[in-house]
Design a protein around this motif. Structure first.
Motif, short mmCIF file in Angstrom:
data_model
loop_
_atom_site.label_atom_id
_atom_site.label_comp_id
_atom_site.label_asym_id
_atom_site.label_seq_id
_atom_site.Cartn_x
_atom_site.Cartn_y
_atom_site.Cartn_z
N ALA A 143 0.85 -1.23 -0.08
CA ALA A 143 0.01 0.03 -0.10
C ALA A 143 0.73 1.27 -0.07
N CYS A 144 0.27 2.33 -0.80
CA CYS A 144 1.44 3.38 -0.92
C CYS A 144 0.50 4.69 -0.74
N PHE A 145 0.98 5.72 0.04
CA PHE A 145 0.25 7.10 0.51
C PHE A 145 1.11 8.05 0.17
N ALA A 146 0.79 9.16 -0.28
CA ALA A 146 1.43 10.36 -0.66
C ALA A 146 1.33 11.38 0.08
N THR A 147 2.17 12.24 0.01
CA THR A 147 1.82 13.83 0.68
C THR A 147 0.64 14.26 0.53
N PHE A 148 -0.27 14.53 1.45
CA PHE A 148 -1.80 15.00 1.10
C PHE A 148 -1.76 16.46 1.05
N GLN A 149 -0.56 17.19 1.47
CA GLN A 149 -0.74 18.75 1.62
C GLN A 149 0.23 19.28 0.69
N ASN A 150 0.23 20.71 0.48
CA ASN A 150 1.38 21.31 -0.21
C ASN A 150 2.41 21.71 0.49
N ASN A 192 -4.40 5.38 7.75
CA ASN A 192 -4.78 4.56 7.16
C ASN A 192 -4.31 2.98 7.67
N SER A 193 -3.32 2.72 8.22
CA SER A 193 -2.77 1.52 8.79
C SER A 193 -3.79 1.52 9.96
N MET A 194 -3.85 2.32 10.89
CA MET A 194 -4.72 1.96 12.14
C MET A 194 -6.14 2.05 11.94
N PHE A 195 -6.61 2.77 10.93
CA PHE A 195 -8.06 2.55 10.73
C PHE A 195 -8.47 1.48 10.04
N ASN A 196 -7.32 0.83 9.40
CA ASN A 196 -7.58 -0.49 8.52
C ASN A 196 -7.70 -1.68 9.22
N ASN A 221 -12.85 -11.85 4.74
CA ASN A 221 -12.25 -11.75 5.98
C ASN A 221 -10.97 -11.02 6.17
N LYS A 222 -10.61 -10.47 4.87
CA LYS A 222 -9.27 -9.72 4.96
C LYS A 222 -9.75 -8.22 4.88
N SER A 223 -8.71 -7.34 5.07
CA SER A 223 -9.02 -5.77 5.11
C SER A 223 -9.32 -5.26 3.75
N LEU A 224 -10.17 -3.97 3.81
CA LEU A 224 -10.23 -3.42 2.51
C LEU A 224 -8.93 -2.70 2.19
N LEU A 225 -7.91 -2.73 2.74
CA LEU A 225 -6.41 -2.43 2.40
C LEU A 225 -6.00 -3.50 1.71
N GLU A 226 -5.95 -4.67 2.25
CA GLU A 226 -5.73 -5.84 1.60
C GLU A 226 -6.26 -6.26 0.24
N PHE A 227 -7.67 -5.96 0.21
CA PHE A 227 -8.37 -5.99 -0.94
C PHE A 227 -7.67 -5.13 -1.90
N LYS A 228 -7.39 -4.06 -1.77
CA LYS A 228 -7.03 -2.80 -2.60
C LYS A 228 -5.86 -3.27 -3.15
N GLN A 229 -4.86 -3.89 -2.61
CA GLN A 229 -3.45 -4.41 -3.15
C GLN A 229 -3.79 -5.57 -4.15
N MET A 230 -4.76 -6.38 -3.91
CA MET A 230 -4.95 -7.40 -4.87
C MET A 230 -5.57 -6.64 -6.18
N MET A 231 -6.34 -5.53 -5.96
CA MET A 231 -6.97 -5.00 -6.96
C MET A 231 -5.82 -4.30 -7.83
N THR A 232 -4.80 -3.91 -7.25
CA THR A 232 -3.84 -3.04 -8.07
C THR A 232 -3.08 -4.18 -8.95
N VAL A 233 -3.03 -5.36 -8.57
CA VAL A 233 -2.63 -6.47 -9.71
C VAL A 233 -3.70 -6.30 -11.00
N PHE A 234 -4.77 -6.50 -10.57
CA PHE A 234 -5.89 -6.48 -11.26
C PHE A 234 -6.10 -5.22 -12.46
N GLN A 235 -5.86 -3.97 -11.98
CA GLN A 235 -5.82 -2.67 -12.56
C GLN A 235 -4.72 -2.73 -13.41
#
Length: 271
Positions: free
Chosen positions: A88-95, A113-117, A160-174
């Motif tokens: 999972a990758c997150f970027a600077t969200f401010q200027n 995101n790690s904690m909320f996940n 039963n996996k987390s949404l963040l884990e699903f997102k990483q699987m979808m990265t491959v699909f994308q």
């Protein structure tokens, strides 16, 4: 979010996380910062997964460490990408006007995101799968049955996996969809099992990036200027996504592949 709000958010996250019973040794460390907390969080997860002998469906990065990377761009604001174990990758969200602030901003978003996940509501369940399929059929009325069935299989693999884990699987699909790999397999009349087996063995690594970059070089030879156009498009996507605090792995991989293709193509012209 302004600088004061960011600092306050960091303090709240650090304070809450440091109260964890397994992290009591951090409670009295006044110098603890968002980078320390992020590292401790993932170290704790690693220990828990090892104790449970967990076997994740996610394709793990080679070193399984938290990494920071700055995007090369003229002037300001600076943008840093924080890649977590699992991809999972997150970027600077401010200027941000300094690289240190940009790195802190990316780490903060990654920590949040790690904690909320970890929240139970962030787990894939049967209701989530049902609603996701309904939305897919509604949003993609022209999608072929094989693509929809593959999407359903991916969802079920993440039960039963987390949404963040699903997102990483979808990265491959994308990536496979973006690069035309899924279309090519459909044209060869590959079965769903063939696609799933290919998907399960697919790894996001240097070999994958190199192979996909060659595909884009071939397209560039047929349509001059295509790579530059794609790079401009993905740069705009990255800017929009980072300001909205979205997960960035797919966009990062697209950019890396296109940059590699651009470099290789330019090198070929010079030979």
């Amino acid at each position: 979010m302004d600088a004061n709000s960011t600092s306050e958010a960091i303090e709240i996250l650090i304070s809450n996380f440091a109260r964890h019973p397994r992290l009591s040794h951090l409670t009295f460390d006044s110098n603890l910062n968002v980078f320390d907390v992020l590292e401790e969080f993932w170290q704790m997860k690693k220990i828990e997964e090892q104790s449970l002998d967990a076997k994740s469906l996610i394709i793990q990065p080679k070193d399984n460490e938290i990494t920071y990377e700055f995007l090369e761009r003229p002037g300001q604001p600076h943008v840093c990408l924080c890649t977590l174990p699992g991809g999972a990758c997150f970027a600077t969200f401010q200027n941000c006007l300094t690289k240190s602030d940009a790195k802190k901003s990316a780490a903060l978003l990654a920590l949040m995101n790690s904690m909320f996940n970890e929240h139970p509501l962030r787990k894939i369940n049967s209701d989530f799968i049902k609603k996701s399929m309904e939305n897919a059929e509604k949003d993609l009325p022209n999608a072929c049955s094989v693509s929809l069935e593959l999407y359903k299989k991916l969802l079920e693999m993440c039960l039963n996996k987390s949404l963040l884990e699903f997102k990483q699987m979808m990265t491959v699909f994308q990536l496979l969809h973006w690069n035309g790999s899924l279309k090519a397999m459909r044209e060869r009349n590959c079965s769903l099992n063939d696609v799933l087996n290919f998907y399960k063995n697919f790894k996001i690594d240097e070999n994958m990036r190199s192979d996909m970059s060659l595909d884009w070089i071939a397209r560039e030879q047929q349509r001059p200027g295509l790579i530059a156009s794609e790079l401009e498009s993905v740069s705009n996507e990255i800017e929009t996504a980072r300001l909205n605090g979205r997960e960035m792995r797919f966009l990062k991989e697209k950019r890396d592949i296109l940059l590699l293709a651009s470099y290789q193509f330019s090198t070929e012209l010079m030979i």
